[in-house]
Design an enzyme around this catalytic site. Sequence first.
Site, PDB file in Angstrom:
ATOM      1  N   ALA A   1     -27.444  -5.994  40.117  1.00 49.73           N
ATOM      2  CA  ALA A   1     -26.489  -4.894  40.325  1.00 49.73           C
ATOM      3  C   ALA A   1     -26.065  -4.357  38.958  1.00 49.73           C
ATOM      4  O   ALA A   1     -26.131  -5.072  37.957  1.00 49.73           O
ATOM      5  CB  ALA A   1     -25.280  -5.421  41.075  1.00 49.73           C
TER       6      ALA A   1
ATOM      7  N   GLY B   1     -28.774  -9.371  42.011  1.00 51.02           N
ATOM      8  CA  GLY B   1     -29.182  -8.459  43.078  1.00 51.02           C
ATOM      9  C   GLY B   1     -30.671  -8.139  43.028  1.00 51.02           C
ATOM     10  O   GLY B   1     -31.270  -7.780  44.051  1.00 51.02           O
TER      11      GLY B   1
ATOM     12  N   GLU C   1     -32.216 -10.805  44.937  1.00 51.02           N
ATOM     13  CA  GLU C   1     -31.824 -10.628  46.348  1.00 51.02           C
ATOM     14  C   GLU C   1     -32.653  -9.517  46.999  1.00 51.02           C
ATOM     15  O   GLU C   1     -33.044  -9.611  48.164  1.00 51.02           O
ATOM     16  CB  GLU C   1     -30.325 -10.325  46.430  1.00 51.02           C
ATOM     17  CG  GLU C   1     -29.508 -11.530  45.973  1.00 51.02           C
ATOM     18  CD  GLU C   1     -28.021 -11.276  45.998  1.00 51.02           C
ATOM     19  OE1 GLU C   1     -27.380 -11.699  46.965  1.00 51.02           O
ATOM     20  OE2 GLU C   1     -27.497 -10.652  45.062  1.00 51.02           O
TER      21      GLU C   1
ATOM     22  N   GLU D   1     -25.284 -14.509  39.468  1.00 46.10           N
ATOM     23  CA  GLU D   1     -23.955 -13.918  39.670  1.00 46.10           C
ATOM     24  C   GLU D   1     -22.814 -14.832  39.252  1.00 46.10           C
ATOM     25  O   GLU D   1     -21.790 -14.369  38.739  1.00 46.10           O
ATOM     26  CB  GLU D   1     -23.774 -13.523  41.138  1.00 46.10           C
ATOM     27  CG  GLU D   1     -24.548 -12.282  41.552  1.00 46.10           C
ATOM     28  CD  GLU D   1     -25.939 -12.556  42.093  1.00 46.10           C
ATOM     29  OE1 GLU D   1     -26.513 -13.622  41.782  1.00 46.10           O
ATOM     30  OE2 GLU D   1     -26.459 -11.708  42.836  1.00 46.10           O
TER      31      GLU D   1
HETATM   32  C1  LIG Z   1     -23.222  -7.221  45.864  1.00 48.05           C
HETATM   33  C2  LIG Z   1     -23.422  -7.934  44.551  1.00 48.05           C
HETATM   34  C3  LIG Z   1     -24.834  -8.257  44.317  1.00 48.05           C
HETATM   35  C4  LIG Z   1     -25.316  -8.593  43.169  1.00 48.05           C
HETATM   36  C5  LIG Z   1     -24.502  -8.847  41.997  1.00 48.05           C
HETATM   37  C6  LIG Z   1     -25.341  -8.812  40.729  1.00 48.05           C
HETATM   38  O1  LIG Z   1     -26.505  -8.567  40.729  1.00 48.05           O
HETATM   39  S1  LIG Z   1     -24.472  -9.113  39.311  1.00 48.05           S
HETATM   40  C7  LIG Z   1     -25.689  -8.880  38.053  1.00 48.05           C
HETATM   41  C8  LIG Z   1     -26.599 -10.024  37.952  1.00 48.05           C
HETATM   42  N1  LIG Z   1     -27.507  -9.835  36.863  1.00 48.05           N
HETATM   43  C9  LIG Z   1     -27.466 -10.580  35.777  1.00 48.05           C
HETATM   44  O2  LIG Z   1     -26.705 -11.507  35.654  1.00 48.05           O
HETATM   45  C10 LIG Z   1     -28.460 -10.226  34.708  1.00 48.05           C
HETATM   46  C11 LIG Z   1     -27.737  -9.759  33.484  1.00 48.05           C
HETATM   47  N2  LIG Z   1     -28.660  -9.350  32.445  1.00 48.05           N
HETATM   48  C12 LIG Z   1     -29.343 -10.229  31.716  1.00 48.05           C
HETATM   49  O3  LIG Z   1     -29.315 -11.411  31.889  1.00 48.05           O
HETATM   50  C13 LIG Z   1     -30.162  -9.659  30.605  1.00 48.05           C
HETATM   51  O4  LIG Z   1     -29.625  -8.423  30.255  1.00 48.05           O
HETATM   52  C14 LIG Z   1     -31.661  -9.472  30.949  1.00 48.05           C
HETATM   53  C15 LIG Z   1     -31.858  -8.708  32.232  1.00 48.05           C
HETATM   54  C16 LIG Z   1     -32.319 -10.853  31.043  1.00 48.05           C
HETATM   55  C17 LIG Z   1     -32.346  -8.697  29.789  1.00 48.05           C
HETATM   56  O5  LIG Z   1     -32.115  -9.394  28.582  1.00 48.05           O
HETATM   57  P1  LIG Z   1     -32.457  -8.718  27.163  1.00 48.05           P
HETATM   58  O6  LIG Z   1     -32.147  -9.743  26.128  1.00 48.05           O
HETATM   59  O7  LIG Z   1     -33.805  -8.144  27.213  1.00 48.05           O
HETATM   60  O8  LIG Z   1     -31.487  -7.479  27.040  1.00 48.05           O
HETATM   61  P2  LIG Z   1     -29.898  -7.426  26.942  1.00 48.05           P
HETATM   62  O9  LIG Z   1     -29.290  -8.593  27.591  1.00 48.05           O
HETATM   63  O10 LIG Z   1     -29.523  -7.149  25.537  1.00 48.05           O
HETATM   64  O11 LIG Z   1     -29.592  -6.157  27.859  1.00 48.05           O
HETATM   65  C18 LIG Z   1     -30.070  -4.860  27.486  1.00 48.05           C
HETATM   66  C19 LIG Z   1     -29.039  -3.849  27.904  1.00 48.05           C
HETATM   67  O12 LIG Z   1     -28.972  -3.824  29.326  1.00 48.05           O
HETATM   68  C20 LIG Z   1     -27.619  -4.023  29.755  1.00 48.05           C
HETATM   69  N3  LIG Z   1     -27.657  -4.764  31.017  1.00 48.05           N
HETATM   70  C21 LIG Z   1     -28.328  -5.882  31.285  1.00 48.05           C
HETATM   71  N4  LIG Z   1     -28.160  -6.246  32.561  1.00 48.05           N
HETATM   72  C22 LIG Z   1     -27.361  -5.320  33.110  1.00 48.05           C
HETATM   73  C23 LIG Z   1     -26.825  -5.135  34.405  1.00 48.05           C
HETATM   74  N5  LIG Z   1     -27.117  -5.995  35.401  1.00 48.05           N
HETATM   75  N6  LIG Z   1     -26.036  -4.088  34.614  1.00 48.05           N
HETATM   76  C24 LIG Z   1     -25.750  -3.207  33.625  1.00 48.05           C
HETATM   77  N7  LIG Z   1     -26.241  -3.318  32.369  1.00 48.05           N
HETATM   78  C25 LIG Z   1     -27.025  -4.370  32.122  1.00 48.05           C
HETATM   79  C26 LIG Z   1     -26.997  -4.824  28.631  1.00 48.05           C
HETATM   80  O13 LIG Z   1     -25.617  -4.706  28.642  1.00 48.05           O
HETATM   81  C27 LIG Z   1     -27.642  -4.198  27.415  1.00 48.05           C
HETATM   82  O14 LIG Z   1     -27.014  -2.990  27.143  1.00 48.05           O
HETATM   83  P3  LIG Z   1     -25.951  -2.869  25.969  1.00 48.05           P
HETATM   84  O15 LIG Z   1     -25.646  -1.427  25.922  1.00 48.05           O
HETATM   85  O16 LIG Z   1     -26.613  -3.447  24.766  1.00 48.05           O
HETATM   86  O17 LIG Z   1     -24.762  -3.687  26.407  1.00 48.05           O
END
Ligand SMILES: CC/C=C\CC(=O)SCCNC(=O)CCNC(=O)[C@H](O)C(C)(C)COP(=O)(O)OP(=O)(O)OC[C@H]1O[C@@H](n2cnc3c(N)ncnc32)[C@H](O)[C@@H]1OP(=O)(O)O
Length: 578
Positions: free
Chosen positions: A61, A100, A103, A123
Amino acid sequence: MAQFARVSRSVGLITLQNPPVNALSALARQGIVDAVKRALSDPKVKSVVICGQNGIFCGGADIKEFGTNITGPPLVPMIHAIEASNKPVVAAIEGSAFGGGLELALGCHYRVAHSKAKLGLTEVTLGLLPAAGGTQRLPRLIGVPAALNLITTGRHVTAAEALQLGIVDQVTDHNTVDEAVKFALSVAGKSLDARRISTYPCPCPSDVDALFEEVMQKVRQSARGAIAPIACVQAVRAAATLPYSQGMEREQELMATLFTSGQARALQYCFFAQRAVGRWSMPSGARWDTSKPRSIHKAAVIGLGTMGRGIAVALAQTGLSVVAVETQEKQFMEAKKMVSGMMERGAKRHGTAPPLDKITYSQNIQAVADVDLVIEAVFEDMALKEKVFQQLSTICKQGTFLCTNTSALDVDHLASQTRNPELVVGMHFFAPAHVMKLLEVVYGPRSSPQAVATAMQLGKKMGKVSVAVGNCRGFVGNRMLKPYLEQALFLLEEGATPELVDGALEEFGFALGVFKMSDLSGLDVGWKVRKGDGLVEPGLASGPSARIRQGRRYSPLGDLLCEQGRFGQKTGQGWYRY
Ligand SMILES: CC/C=C\CC(=O)SCCNC(=O)CCNC(=O)[C@H](O)C(C)(C)COP(=O)(O)OP(=O)(O)OC[C@H]1O[C@@H](n2cnc3c(N)ncnc32)[C@H](O)[C@@H]1OP(=O)(O)O
């Protein structure tokens, strides 16, 4: 935000397009809903593949939407519509499928993953639970114990482990989308009755109550004050004991409580803050995106006390060749044994081989001549550190970065002891250095952008959250720590015991109480700093007047312990006895 194309004549290919991680924003969700409708209504499409652009399936998400007025189609009905489809839908998982994102994949009928992909219901690390059906589908797919493990920890699993657990159907080393399209062609027209996870019975052990009681106890102990892991257990329990639709209601109820909690907001703030610190800049205008780091292959650690040992282990675990130098015979012998033990324990936890051969030990500082980067971790004494930096400056090959693990001393002064002050930065680790994730990269006015960029990159490679900070007394971490330590001492003077204070902090969520942490780091370091600040004076260690120093309340309790040689774990006694 989701592109639709027909490929191989009869496969509808839906590609998520929301850089950088294809998060499920309102527009991305709308894109998927539209593309799925198109695929299902096109009679030429017999099966569907969902993938993400740029080698990443989906980062979950859109966390930036949390706390805002969320618009667009909700995730749960979107995933239900995919699962209910009468055409097979295959998820092609490259890069990451988190939260998500996983999911969404669990709503598909089949999952094909690249061998390098990572999957996880993450999450809980953001103070939430997998509320797009994850807590209800995963236990039905892989069983309650395995699902509880993944959901309550948020841990990432490799494609190989996902295959073994039964989360994915196929793992490939080739082009994942091509393989998923082949897979989709092979299952077109087949019955989907056995492929909709929400219709599976939840495989349940006979004594559900006992199982959940035991798991809840374990989670309460390890989660220490965090509410999300507890809610995760409650949601999985609903999967194990209720029909799917009621389980979903429970999942939504629990999520509603977590969604607005302070813990969730704090953890999500932390997520973005940890990424924001990577975009560092210096007063000179040098920045993270214009400064090129140099690769480090071989590093050295000087001084194998508590900090040096941890740093050596952290470097070796990153795969670097390490030269570990300790000139004092007794400490040298002890450190060798301790470092090997630390690596063996770490390797056992991760099921890997300990990188023992990565470290060579020496009692002679000349052994660091050919390394790319040195981290000095000798005792917190300016005269001693000056001498080490003067030596390093003549011994090391041209261009070697010289870093100090000092927690408070002037990095610029140390740089002035060397021929190339631009190569000097602080790399300040926190004890235990091979475990704690925070690393301060301290730049002085003469540190080059390349030195800062290199230390920041090395920190990231070591799995640390590296933060670039200016050179001032105590930098940032210890300035934050000082009032915390002070207040803990005042609590002792007001009648609390170290156990009581530590117990309260650990109950609140700290991994270690303040007194245990101080014993681990070594009490003599702070004592030395306080002496340098003129706070510790002979004859002032007791009596009421001793409790005001430099115009502020002061507790001499830490000094009294040090006067008795009680420096913490390393001397067998500190605030506690070991
Ligand atoms: C109804 C509810 C259902 C679901 C809830 C959810 O899904 S909650 C979200 C769950 N997702 C996560 O926990 C994943 C979070 N992201 C990561 O672990 C890493 O970003 C990832 C995907 C492994 C990529 O890693 P990498 O080292 O390649 O990049 P980085 O972490 O620096 O991220 C790059 C930029 O993307 C932004 N970002 C990452 N994930 C999200 C996200 N889920 N939503 C919004 N933005 C996201 C991150 O902030 C970085 O941007 P920046 O501008 O540098 O902050």
